[in-house]
Motif scaffolding. Structure first.
Motif, PDB file in Angstrom:
ATOM      1  N   GLU A 112      -0.013   2.831  -0.800  1.00 35.99           N
ATOM      2  CA  GLU A 112       0.496   1.893   0.206  1.00 35.99           C
ATOM      3  C   GLU A 112       1.265   2.589   1.327  1.00 35.99           C
ATOM      4  O   GLU A 112       1.092   2.282   2.502  1.00 35.99           O
ATOM      5  CB  GLU A 112       1.376   0.848  -0.484  1.00 35.99           C
ATOM      6  CG  GLU A 112       0.578  -0.013  -1.476  1.00 35.99           C
ATOM      7  CD  GLU A 112       1.451  -0.944  -2.290  1.00 35.99           C
ATOM      8  OE1 GLU A 112       2.680  -1.020  -2.010  1.00 35.99           O
ATOM      9  OE2 GLU A 112       0.936  -1.591  -3.217  1.00 35.99           O
ATOM     10  N   ASN A 113       2.136   3.528   0.963  1.00 35.33           N
ATOM     11  CA  ASN A 113       2.885   4.296   1.950  1.00 35.33           C
ATOM     12  C   ASN A 113       3.398   5.570   1.278  1.00 35.33           C
ATOM     13  O   ASN A 113       3.334   5.702   0.052  1.00 35.33           O
ATOM     14  CB  ASN A 113       4.040   3.493   2.563  1.00 35.33           C
ATOM     15  CG  ASN A 113       4.989   2.956   1.507  1.00 35.33           C
ATOM     16  OD1 ASN A 113       5.664   3.738   0.820  1.00 35.33           O
ATOM     17  ND2 ASN A 113       5.042   1.638   1.350  1.00 35.33           N
ATOM     18  N   GLU A 114       3.906   6.503   2.067  1.00 37.90           N
ATOM     19  CA  GLU A 114       4.300   7.797   1.513  1.00 37.90           C
ATOM     20  C   GLU A 114       5.467   7.682   0.555  1.00 37.90           C
ATOM     21  O   GLU A 114       5.473   8.290  -0.522  1.00 37.90           O
ATOM     22  CB  GLU A 114       4.655   8.770   2.643  1.00 37.90           C
ATOM     23  CG  GLU A 114       4.999  10.169   2.124  1.00 37.90           C
ATOM     24  CD  GLU A 114       5.136  11.198   3.238  1.00 37.90           C
ATOM     25  OE1 GLU A 114       5.463  12.355   2.919  1.00 37.90           O
ATOM     26  OE2 GLU A 114       4.907  10.842   4.413  1.00 37.90           O
ATOM     27  N   GLU A 115       6.470   6.903   0.911  1.00 34.30           N
ATOM     28  CA  GLU A 115       7.645   6.773   0.041  1.00 34.30           C
ATOM     29  C   GLU A 115       7.246   6.242  -1.335  1.00 34.30           C
ATOM     30  O   GLU A 115       7.682   6.756  -2.374  1.00 34.30           O
ATOM     31  CB  GLU A 115       8.668   5.834   0.682  1.00 34.30           C
ATOM     32  CG  GLU A 115       9.931   5.657  -0.160  1.00 34.30           C
ATOM     33  CD  GLU A 115      10.910   4.674   0.475  1.00 34.30           C
ATOM     34  OE1 GLU A 115      12.021   4.522  -0.079  1.00 34.30           O
ATOM     35  OE2 GLU A 115      10.567   4.048   1.504  1.00 34.30           O
ATOM     36  N   MET A 116       6.404   5.231  -1.336  1.00 35.24           N
ATOM     37  CA  MET A 116       5.988   4.606  -2.593  1.00 35.24           C
ATOM     38  C   MET A 116       5.182   5.562  -3.469  1.00 35.24           C
ATOM     39  O   MET A 116       5.419   5.695  -4.673  1.00 35.24           O
ATOM     40  CB  MET A 116       5.173   3.348  -2.284  1.00 35.24           C
ATOM     41  CG  MET A 116       4.426   2.763  -3.464  1.00 35.24           C
ATOM     42  SD  MET A 116       2.716   3.385  -3.540  1.00 35.24           S
ATOM     43  CE  MET A 116       1.960   2.068  -4.448  1.00 35.24           C
ATOM     44  N   ILE A 117       4.226   6.291  -2.877  1.00 33.71           N
ATOM     45  CA  ILE A 117       3.347   7.131  -3.690  1.00 33.71           C
ATOM     46  C   ILE A 117       4.081   8.382  -4.169  1.00 33.71           C
ATOM     47  O   ILE A 117       3.884   8.845  -5.302  1.00 33.71           O
ATOM     48  CB  ILE A 117       2.044   7.489  -2.926  1.00 33.71           C
ATOM     49  CG1 ILE A 117       0.983   8.029  -3.907  1.00 33.71           C
ATOM     50  CG2 ILE A 117       2.293   8.459  -1.796  1.00 33.71           C
ATOM     51  CD1 ILE A 117       0.509   7.041  -4.934  1.00 33.71           C
ATOM     52  N   VAL A 118       4.974   8.934  -3.357  1.00 29.45           N
ATOM     53  CA  VAL A 118       5.746  10.103  -3.784  1.00 29.45           C
ATOM     54  C   VAL A 118       6.734   9.713  -4.876  1.00 29.45           C
ATOM     55  O   VAL A 118       6.883  10.422  -5.881  1.00 29.45           O
ATOM     56  CB  VAL A 118       6.463  10.758  -2.583  1.00 29.45           C
ATOM     57  CG1 VAL A 118       7.425  11.844  -3.066  1.00 29.45           C
ATOM     58  CG2 VAL A 118       5.446  11.357  -1.614  1.00 29.45           C
TER      59      VAL A 118
END
Length: 352
Positions: A112-118
């Motif tokens: 969904e977005n970088e913050e979520m996947i990291v």
């Protein structure tokens, strides 16, 4: 057919036998087992008799026919020896197979977005996962549902791998996307809806990255193994089978019927490693722990579990996703089952 060479056969003799059989219009494939070398013969073998081949060398122990329609995928083809798929990751090689610890794959349905996947990658790694799963391209029943961010999401998966050291598994839906996805993914996933997309199977078979082949929603075991055969026949030996639930008449309580019986069945039919996906198999997060434990008891080589930092706000498959805290607790429970069957990797203590 397979040609079983005697223990201690010199390497030059194996090469000579392979070359001679190749001159007959056959395709010899060398398979190195624990104690013996096997030469698999692919091609028109119906007219050949075993005595004919036996005369090629005194080092040939036996010649056997492979009766299954799925030749390379069959257990017979490897003379009863299971295979393993070794996958390089930033944290080191991970081997998936019957003689290895159970490998856990975890992550959200879609990126969904970088913050979520990291964040998810760091949490599942801390809990014991070896791979991060996340969809950049998502096949959806409705054309109006979230289809994934596409190529931009691949860069986010790469950022998560850099941060966590986990291997990346993501789905490829189109032959045109195989090359670009191969640049980012450590394992290419063929989803249930594409299990019999033969052009796509041939394409992933022509590239070297391991392939995770999910069972079609209404596919028989033979159809599933024949789909794997397409990948193997194209030259890629690194195939992992993934059971993710089949569609039946009762959909009132679970999304699909997770067929755990495939574990003992497949082990009599194929040498390929097997993964179980209890998240898609049940469609409800509350059922995932029981099915994951059952899969370990039944002999799975790997588990794929969906994890999302906020399932209620997930853009796809939120109801079947565990929170990171729930996943952490589940892995601790799975360790008990994994150790009981001798398939669990002990955590390495971190020195201060």
């Amino acid at each position: 057919m397979i040609v079983v060479m005697k223990v201690g056969t010199p390497e030059p003799e194996i090469t000579r036998v392979s070359e001679e059989l190749g001159s007959w219009g056959l395709t010899p494939e060398k398979i190195v087992g624990q104690t013996k070398v096997i030469i698999g013969l692919v091609g028109e073998t119906a007219s050949l008799n075993r005595e004919q081949i036996q005369e090629v060398s005194p080092w040939i122990e036996s010649v056997l026919r492979v009766e299954k329609p799925f030749k390379r995928a069959s257990l017979e083809y490897r003379h009863g020896q299971a295979s393993e798929v070794v996958i390089p990751t930033p944290n080191g090689d991970v081997a998936i197979g019957r003689d290895n610890p159970i490998a856990i794959v975890a992550g959200p349905c879609s990126v969904e977005n970088e913050e979520m996947i990291v964040e998810t990658a760091m949490r599942v790694k801390a809990a014991g996962a070896k791979f991060l799963r996340g969809g950049a391209y998502k096949p959806r029943t409705s054309p109006y549902a979230f289809q994934g961010h596409g190529e931009s999401a691949l860069g986010l998966l790469a950022a998560a791998r850099d941060a966590s050291g986990l291997g990346i598994i993501t789905e490829v839906m189109d032959t045109a996307d195989v090359e670009v996805i191969s640049e980012y993914a450590d394992v290419l996933q063929i989803g249930a809806r594409n299990m019999q997309n033969f052009s796509l199977l041939k394409k992933v078979g022509n590239q070297p990255k391991p392939v995770l082949l999910k069972r079609g929603m209404s596919a028989t075991i033979d159809e599933w193994l024949m789909a794997a055969e397409y990948i193997l026949a194209a030259g890629n030996p690194n195939v992992i089978l993934c059971e993710r639930g089949i569609r039946t008449f009762d959909r009132a309580y679970a999304r699909n019927v997770l067929d755990l019986s495939v574990l003992p069945v497949l082990k009599t039919l194929t040498h390929l490693p097997i993964m179980i996906d209890p998240s898609h198999g049940t469609g409800k997060s509350e059922y995932v722990p029981a099915m994951a434990k059952g899969a370990i008891a039944a002999g799975t080589d790997s588990l794929m579990i969906e994890v999302h930092p906020n399932p209620a706000r997930a853009l796809s498959d939120g109801p079947q996703s565990l929170t990171p805290d729930a996943f952490d607790a589940l892995v601790k429970e799975l360790a008990v089952f994994g150790k009981a069957v001798g398939r669990w990797e002990e955590a390495v203590p971190v020195l201060a």
